[in-house]
Structure formats: C-alpha cells, structure tokens
Design a protein around this motif. Structure first.
Motif, mmCIF file in Angstrom:
data_model
loop_
_atom_site.group_PDB
_atom_site.id
_atom_site.type_symbol
_atom_site.label_atom_id
_atom_site.label_comp_id
_atom_site.label_asym_id
_atom_site.label_seq_id
_atom_site.Cartn_x
_atom_site.Cartn_y
_atom_site.Cartn_z
ATOM 1 N N GLU A 324 0.820 -1.220 0.000
ATOM 2 C CA GLU A 324 0.000 0.000 0.000
ATOM 3 C C GLU A 324 0.849 1.265 0.000
ATOM 4 N N LEU A 325 2.077 1.161 0.495
ATOM 5 C CA LEU A 325 2.932 2.343 0.553
ATOM 6 C C LEU A 325 3.296 2.861 -0.834
ATOM 7 N N GLY A 326 3.416 1.965 -1.797
ATOM 8 C CA GLY A 326 3.776 2.395 -3.152
ATOM 9 C C GLY A 326 5.090 3.167 -3.192
ATOM 10 N N HIS A 327 6.016 2.835 -2.294
ATOM 11 C CA HIS A 327 7.270 3.590 -2.189
ATOM 12 C C HIS A 327 8.145 3.284 -3.398
ATOM 13 N N ARG A 328 8.399 4.281 -4.217
ATOM 14 C CA ARG A 328 9.083 4.071 -5.491
ATOM 15 C C ARG A 328 10.579 3.840 -5.289
ATOM 16 N N THR A 329 11.103 2.888 -6.020
ATOM 17 C CA THR A 329 12.542 2.609 -5.938
ATOM 18 C C THR A 329 13.362 3.829 -6.344
ATOM 19 N N LEU A 330 12.897 4.582 -7.335
ATOM 20 C CA LEU A 330 13.665 5.742 -7.789
ATOM 21 C C LEU A 330 13.686 6.851 -6.740
ATOM 22 N N GLN A 331 12.636 6.946 -5.931
ATOM 23 C CA GLN A 331 12.633 7.935 -4.851
ATOM 24 C C GLN A 331 13.665 7.561 -3.791
ATOM 25 N N VAL A 332 13.685 6.288 -3.408
ATOM 26 C CA VAL A 332 14.635 5.834 -2.387
ATOM 27 C C VAL A 332 16.070 5.906 -2.906
ATOM 28 N N ALA A 333 16.241 5.793 -4.217
ATOM 29 C CA ALA A 333 17.580 5.794 -4.815
ATOM 30 C C ALA A 333 18.222 7.178 -4.865
ATOM 31 N N MET A 334 17.486 8.221 -4.539
ATOM 32 C CA MET A 334 18.028 9.579 -4.630
ATOM 33 C C MET A 334 19.192 9.784 -3.666
ATOM 34 N N ASP A 335 20.152 10.633 -4.072
ATOM 35 C CA ASP A 335 21.227 11.108 -3.189
ATOM 36 C C ASP A 335 22.074 9.977 -2.613
ATOM 37 N N GLY A 336 22.377 8.996 -3.433
ATOM 38 C CA GLY A 336 23.148 7.851 -2.953
ATOM 39 C C GLY A 336 24.515 8.217 -2.403
ATOM 40 N N THR A 337 25.194 9.172 -3.020
ATOM 41 C CA THR A 337 26.520 9.529 -2.518
ATOM 42 C C THR A 337 26.461 10.156 -1.136
ATOM 43 N N GLN A 338 25.313 10.728 -0.770
ATOM 44 C CA GLN A 338 25.160 11.323 0.548
ATOM 45 C C GLN A 338 24.728 10.298 1.591
ATOM 46 N N LYS A 339 24.018 9.265 1.162
ATOM 47 C CA LYS A 339 23.422 8.315 2.099
ATOM 48 C C LYS A 339 24.250 7.048 2.312
ATOM 49 N N LEU A 340 24.896 6.565 1.273
ATOM 50 C CA LEU A 340 25.542 5.263 1.361
ATOM 51 C C LEU A 340 26.752 5.196 2.288
ATOM 52 N N PRO A 341 27.487 6.284 2.523
ATOM 53 C CA PRO A 341 28.572 6.157 3.508
ATOM 54 C C PRO A 341 28.079 5.659 4.864
ATOM 55 N N GLN A 342 26.937 6.156 5.326
ATOM 56 C CA GLN A 342 26.406 5.732 6.615
ATOM 57 C C GLN A 342 25.664 4.399 6.517
ATOM 58 N N ARG A 343 24.977 4.187 5.420
ATOM 59 C CA ARG A 343 24.121 3.019 5.284
ATOM 60 C C ARG A 343 24.879 1.764 4.870
ATOM 61 N N LEU A 344 25.903 1.935 4.032
ATOM 62 C CA LEU A 344 26.553 0.784 3.412
ATOM 63 C C LEU A 344 28.052 0.708 3.674
ATOM 64 N N LEU A 345 28.775 1.810 3.481
ATOM 65 C CA LEU A 345 30.228 1.759 3.660
ATOM 66 C C LEU A 345 30.598 1.428 5.098
ATOM 67 N N SER A 346 29.729 1.777 6.052
ATOM 68 C CA SER A 346 29.978 1.444 7.455
ATOM 69 C C SER A 346 29.996 -0.061 7.672
ATOM 70 N N VAL A 347 29.406 -0.820 6.764
ATOM 71 C CA VAL A 347 29.459 -2.282 6.787
ATOM 72 C C VAL A 347 30.560 -2.767 5.846
ATOM 73 N N LEU A 348 30.545 -2.295 4.634
ATOM 74 C CA LEU A 348 31.476 -2.759 3.601
ATOM 75 C C LEU A 348 32.937 -2.575 4.005
ATOM 76 N N ASN A 349 33.244 -1.487 4.679
ATOM 77 C CA ASN A 349 34.639 -1.183 5.017
ATOM 78 C C ASN A 349 35.076 -1.735 6.370
ATOM 79 N N THR A 350 34.180 -2.422 7.078
ATOM 80 C CA THR A 350 34.536 -2.838 8.438
ATOM 81 C C THR A 350 34.424 -4.329 8.711
ATOM 82 N N VAL A 351 33.491 -5.031 8.101
ATOM 83 C CA VAL A 351 33.299 -6.440 8.457
ATOM 84 C C VAL A 351 34.307 -7.316 7.714
#
Length: 428
Positions: A324-351
């Motif tokens: 029901e949320l209809g949350h668009r993938t393209l909306q969530v994909a915005m500003d990846g360079t600003q978001k991914l350091p906290q969301r992904l690199l914090s895992v990718l660079n440490t585990v």
C-alpha cells in the motif's frame, strides 16, 4: 468538495487531538516536507493533547511555497493517511502558522529570536549541513539575535550523530552560541511521496479536500537524546523514547533498515521493479537481505540494549512488504553519494567478509551507469568516470580503501552486466 479547515465537520475518529488554535508557538521547524508532517508534527500534537503546553509549530518553507500555501488555506490543518492496518486518514493540529524563508527571511529571523520559541527542529536533508547552506546561515542569523536566551536545535534528518553534525556547522559560523544545545535523535517512519491517490484517500475518509495530506506506514519511532536547554514537549506521550545516547539506535536503523532500503532501491530498479514492495518480491531477494543483516550488518555494530538485530531485520522486511505504501525505488535511490557512507560503507569497510555489501555497492554503481535518472548532487562527477576505481578508490565519491574489497565490487559488477541483476540476486 469543501476544503479542510477549522469549520469542517469531520467524521468521528478523524478529528485532531487538540483544538486548532488553542495553543501558542514554542517550536520553529525548518523544512515542511512530508516526513516532518507525518512524524514530528504527529508526536507534537500527541504531546500537547496529553500534557498541554504551548508547543505549536511555526513551519518554515525554505524554497517552495506549495505546501505552505496549502496549509495556510486550511488553517494549518492537514491529515496523515496511514497505509495498512485499516487506519486511514486523521487530521493533525500541530501548526500555529508558517513562513516562506525564500521571500521573507526577516520573518524567519524574528521567529527564531522570539523567547517563546524554545525548540528548533530541522528536516532539510543531508546535503544542507554545510557552512555555505542558505538555511544554515538563516538559522544562525536568528539564533544570534536571541541574545543568549537558551534554546535547543534538534536535527531530525537521517544522518548519524545528527546533533553533532549540526553543532559543528552552526558553531563554525557562530562560536559564541554557547547557550544552544544540539541533541541527536533517530527518526523512523516510511513516508512515501504524496500522490493523487493520497489526496483521494484523504478526501474519502474526511469528506473534505486536503491538499496538504501526507501518507505513512503504521510504524513510527523517535529516539531522542534528552539534552534540552529550555524544556521540551512531552513527546514520550506520543511514543518517543528518550536516552542518553542514540548512537546504537542510529547504527541499527541506518544499516539494518536504511541500508536494506537502498539495496532494494538500486537492485530493484535495475531489475525493473517500480516499488520497494515489488523489489522485495524478486526471487531470492528476501533471503539475500536476511543473510546480509545476519552475517554482515550484525557483525558491524553493537545493538541497543534489549534489541535483537535479526528480529529487527525481520520487522524491516515486513514493513517493506507493505504494498500500500507504493514507495518508489527511484525515490529511495536519490542522493546515494550522501546516504551510502552511513548506510553501506559502514558495513562494507569494516566487516571481515562483506560479500553482500559489495553486491549492494555494485548495484549502486550499475544503477548510476544505467538509463535510470541519477538524482544526486554528485551525478555529473559520478557519470564522468563509472569505473570501479573512480567510484570507490581513495579519490572516489564512495571510498573503499581496501583493494580486495574494490575487486569484490568489480566482480559483482561483471556478474550483473553479464547475467542481469535478477539472476544475480537469485543465485547470490
């Protein structure tokens, strides 16, 4: 159809919790986007309903006047359409008024200088936290005029240690603001972009037209560092949690929720999924994300006391499955360079073994290289050179210092290019 306003006759169960206009302003909020209205405004109304106090919100629209105009025409009332669970639309009365910063910055400064204003909250997105940001300079100009009257400035943006980040920007511009406190907080509620369907849903439930309606999932969470200079609303009455340290909650949410959200956005969009719920239905996707949370995210953090990372991850997948949320993938994909350091690199660079984190990074890189729109402040730089070394090297927009980990990303990129992302996800 008539418009929402103080004279509207609303159905039982749809009315606001407090009498509109029965409170004075105690909060200035910078940023009138959907998330603030579906999150902090809801908690603030609940706080005033439970414990009283003049904590009405003066909303400041930094750029666009569209939402501000709609609110003004509706006596600053709006509704939140809760998608899922049969809750529907409910009107919220938390705003006392509003100002457009772009055309009337002097009024914003006057508001911020008012001693009755004891809390400033912000939802201005990650990219506004810079000393050259217009909204930050306006904030500082208003705080300077207060003459030392205590006040709390609370960032509600989705970035780690948001209070510390905000303090570093404000105090770099005005070191003398020693009477200001900057607590951190963690916010969580999925709030998709308002669509005509949202407005139609609100109109059906309310019997009046609401052009400022927003939609959100049933779940909502707010964890706040309890460090306020001049009092605060009783947000706990609305379900907020107060703590001495929000860091464990930030890490859990950013990596196990936001990181998974980004994975669904990039991998899903590449596979042709238009919404997050559709992306989660791709063969193998849910299992891949469960393994990512259990084997990589959980290794990267110390969870809050009493929290279970695996159970949290399961609850995240359940929330993301809400079609029901209809949350668009393209909306969530915005500003990846600003978001991914906290969301992904914090895992990718440490585990020790970031196999699936590298796949998600490869998904972002291939998304950037695709025909999909790249809504990102560094879009031009990203697309100048899409090689793995340019994107993830020491000078890249998402630095991955370890060469073996960059090689892992490159391997996944070749797999996606050769077999397609759907097949890679299914086989991963």
């Amino acid at each position: 159809m008539a418009r929402l306003g103080v004279t509207a006759q609303l159905p039982a169960g749809r009315q606001p919790l407090v009498e509109p206009g029965s409170f004075n302003a105690g909060i200035v909020h910078l940023g009138l986007g959907a998330f603030h209205r579906a999150h902090q405004a809801v908690y603030t109304e609940a706080a005033m309903a439970a414990s009283g106090g003049d904590w009405g919100i003066m909303g400041v629209a930094p750029r666009s006047q569209q939402v501000l105009s709609a609110l003004a025409e509706q006596d600053y009332l709006f509704s939140v359409v809760t998608l899922g669970g049969g809750f529907g639309a409910k009107v919220v009365a938390a705003f006392k008024g509003g100002v457009h910063a772009g055309s009337d910055p002097a009024s914003v400064i006057k508001l911020l200088s008012d001693p009755a204003i004891r809390v400033v909250t912000l939802t201005v997105t990650e990219k506004a936290y810079r000393v050259d940001s217009a909204i930050m300079r306006l904030l500082v100009a208003g705080l300077r005029v207060r003459g030392g009257a205590p006040i709390t400035v609370l960032s509600c943006d989705n970035l780690p240690s948001n209070g510390e980040v905000l303090a570093s920007v404000v105090l770099a511009l005005a070191p003398e603001l020693s009477s200001v406190t900057f607590p951190s907080c963690m916010v969580d509620r999925i709030v998709p972009a308002t669509t005509q369907s949202t407005l139609d849903h609100a109109a059906r439930d309310l019997g009046v037209e609401d052009l400022a309606a927003v939609a959100g999932e049933p779940f909502s969470q707010w964890v706040i560092e309890d460090h306020f200079a001049a009092g605060r609303p009783d947000w706990a009455a609305g379900g907020a949690q107060f703590t001495d340290d929000v860091t464990p909650w930030e890490h859990l949410k950013l990596r196990a929720l936001n990181g998974v959200h980004s994975a669904l956005a990039y991998l899903g969009a590449l596979a042709g999924a238009h919404t997050i719920a559709e992306a989660l239905q791709l063969p193998g996707m849910a299992d891949l994300l469960r393994r990512y949370v259990a084997n990589e995210v959980a290794v990267s953090l110390t969870p809050p006391e009493g929290a279970d990372v695996i159970k949290y991850g399961e609850s995240v997948l359940s929330r993301f499955a809400n079609a029901e949320l209809g949350h668009r993938t393209l909306q969530v994909a915005m500003d990846g360079t600003q978001k991914l350091p906290q969301r992904l690199l914090s895992v990718l660079n440490t585990v020790p073994s970031p196999e699936l984190a590298a796949l998600i990074a490869a998904g972002w890189a291939e998304f950037a290289a695709s025909d999909n729109p790249l809504d990102d402040p560094f879009a031009e730089r990203v697309r100048e050179d899409l090689s793995t070394e340019a994107l993830f090297g020491s000078e890249g927009v998402l630095p991955v210092p370890d060469a073996e980990r960059r090689a892992l990303i490159e391997r996944w990129r070749r797999e996606i290019a050769q077999h397609g992302v759907a097949a890679v996800v299914k086989a991963a």
